[in-house]
Design an enzyme around this catalytic site. Structure first.
Site, mmCIF file in Angstrom:
data_model
loop_
_atom_site.group_PDB
_atom_site.id
_atom_site.type_symbol
_atom_site.label_atom_id
_atom_site.label_comp_id
_atom_site.label_asym_id
_atom_site.label_seq_id
_atom_site.Cartn_x
_atom_site.Cartn_y
_atom_site.Cartn_z
ATOM 1 C CD GLU A 163 -55.974 11.540 52.023
ATOM 2 O OE1 GLU A 163 -55.266 12.557 51.919
ATOM 3 O OE2 GLU A 163 -55.708 10.620 52.805
ATOM 4 C CD GLU A 352 -53.473 7.342 50.203
ATOM 5 O OE1 GLU A 352 -53.036 8.000 51.181
ATOM 6 O OE2 GLU A 352 -53.702 7.859 49.101
HETATM 7 C C1 FCB Z 1 -52.395 10.970 52.082
HETATM 8 C C2 FCB Z 1 -52.299 11.189 50.589
HETATM 9 C C3 FCB Z 1 -51.128 10.497 49.939
HETATM 10 C C4 FCB Z 1 -49.901 10.534 50.807
HETATM 11 C C5 FCB Z 1 -50.231 10.043 52.204
HETATM 12 C C6 FCB Z 1 -49.040 9.989 53.137
HETATM 13 O O1 FCB Z 1 -52.975 12.072 52.669
HETATM 14 O O2 FCB Z 1 -53.464 10.729 49.956
HETATM 15 O O3 FCB Z 1 -50.915 11.091 48.689
HETATM 16 O O4 FCB Z 1 -49.365 11.795 50.810
HETATM 17 O O5 FCB Z 1 -51.211 10.838 52.776
#
Ligand code: FCB
Length: 448
Positions: A163, A352
């Protein structure tokens, strides 16, 4: 077969969020170690000093991952744990920790998926200008070479950045995350460019120093638009919105296009602010990589507005949302993968996806989280729909394997499949963890 045969059912976590041991065995400080000590930055002054003590408890944690039947575990390496000053002498104890973690995972038949950078930037390098210093790309490449030399006999799957939109913009534009700066726009553009250059140089370093061919990707935020209706005009508006440049830099294309297409979006107003000679850097940034990772939690509903431009549609009152007030929009896992594959032509990995819930240990000693099971079922059905529509999706990493330090939200937000009692460090598999184990064992059938 419900999901592709070799589909990687995984879960993820990140170094600062779970390791603790913030100054153990020669580790250097990161910008997060500094940021959490500033007043008012993190919920109730929580820090990652101890977190889940994963640095010491990883054998127990990997045993739990094995109980879940995970095929892959996405971890990140703490740069200042292995290079306390960010550059210069390596810390063998830090490297040895990642050796042990990788070996323990492999012994449990879990493939390590290693993210090189999930936000814990070395504090000493921040003091040298951090990402504003063009040398940051070489610092990062040298750090990457060190890890490749050390781990690539056993690690195949790599991601460069997690990110970048967050650590550049939330970290240096809005100050919501470390290092907590509010830079000028031209400085943000410079930081962004240096991060992209660092990505390219890190890919080169991985290819040059790896002992076996790597599977290399990148894990930006996927900012997804969901067409408000099936009307082709709304479909087109949603696509257009996903491809558009935002003045705040919070978009897809400014971060993905240089990496996957070798160019900045033509209509980007910030092009005039890029450092001189940026065109040559683009050939480094545009290294061939193997997959397009992306983190997707939700999407925004979009339609064609009266002026013909994409327009965001507000969710109706009472729309389902998570504990963090993120909307529950399962089809983000259909539209997101479809869009990113169509634009960039790479296999997609969901690096994620997940939600925070107000979980606690019930009187019967279990942690009942039916909403997480329902959320995952809905999202995975949409991911499956994308696969059926021909999108090559090779893995799904649930965020997170265990409850952890949720950045400025501290320990308030629980994203884990495994519940962590931070007073005793006791782990409890939530109902969703038991469910996920069955889902993995059936290769996704349970969700369909
Ligand atoms: C993302 C991050 C991760 C976690 C999730 C909920 O933005 O990459 O580290 O905090 O959100």
């Amino acid at each position: 077969m419900a999901f592709p045969k070799d589909f990687v059912w995984g879960a993820a976590a990140a170094s600062y969020q779970i390791e603790g041991a913030f100054d153990a065995d020669g580790k250097g400080a990161s910008v997060w170690d500094m940021f959490v000590r500033k007043q008012g930055t993190v919920f109730r002054g929580h820090t990652g000093d101890v977190a889940c003590e994963h640095y010491h408890r990883y054998p127990e944690d990997v045993a739990l991952m094995k109980q879940l039947g995970l095929k892959g575990y996405r971890l990140s390496v703490s740069w200042p744990r292995v290079l306390p000053g960010g550059i210069g002498p390596a810390n063998d104890k830090g490297l040895a920790y990642y050796d042990r973690l990788v070996d323990t995972l492999l012994a449990a038949d879990i493939a390590p998926w290693v993210t090189l950078f999930h936000w814990d930037f070395p504090l000493e390098l921040y003091r040298r200008g951090g990402w504003l210093n063009r040398d940051s790309a070489d610092w990062f490449a040298d750090y990457t070479a060190l890890l490749a030399e050390r781990l690539s006999d056993r690690v195949v799957n790599w991601m460069t950045f997690n990110e970048p939109q967050c650590f550049v913009l939330l970290g240096q534009a809005t100050a919501l995350q470390a290092p907590g700066d509010k830079l000028r726009d031209d400085e943000l553009v410079l930081a962004q460019h240096n991060v992209l250059l660092a990505h390219g140089k890190a890919v080169q370093a991985l290819r040059a120093h790896s002992k076996q061919p790597g599977n290399i990707g990148y894990a930006p935020v996927g900012i997804v638009s969901i067409p408000a209706t099936e009307d082709p005009k709304d479909l087109a508006a949603a696509e257009r919105r996903m491809s558009s440049v935002s003045a705040s830099h919070w978009d897809n294309v400014s971060w993905f296009d240089p990496v996957f297409l070798g160019k900045y979006p033509e209509d980007a107003a910030f092009i005039s602010k890029l450092p001189r000679g940026y065109e040559e850097d683009l050939t480094i940034i545009h290294q061939p990589i193997d997959f397009c990772g992306t983190n997707i939690y939700f999407g925004t509903s979009v339609r064609e507005g009266r002026d013909g431009e994409p327009e965001q549609v507000q969710e109706p009152a009472g729309f389902p949302s998570t504990a963090l007030n993120w909307p529950v929009t399962p089809s983000a896992l259909f539209h997101g993968p479809r869009y990113f594959h169509a634009r960039y032509g790479k296999p997609i990995v969901i690096t994620e996806n997940g939600l925070s819930c107000r979980d606690w240990v019930a009187l019967d000693g279990a942690v009942h989280d039916p909403t997480r099971i329902d959320f995952m079922t809905r999202y995975l059905r949409e991911l499956h729909r994308a696969i059926q529509a021909g999108v090559p999706v090779s893995g799904y990493f649930h965020w997170s394997v265990m409850d952890n330090f949720e950045w400025s939200e501290g320990y308030k937000e629980r994203f884990g499949l495994i519940y962590v009692d931070y007073q005793t460090q006791k782990r409890t598999l939530k109902d969703s963890a038991h469910w996920y184990a069955k889902l993995i064992a059936s290769n996704g059938q349970v969700a369909l």
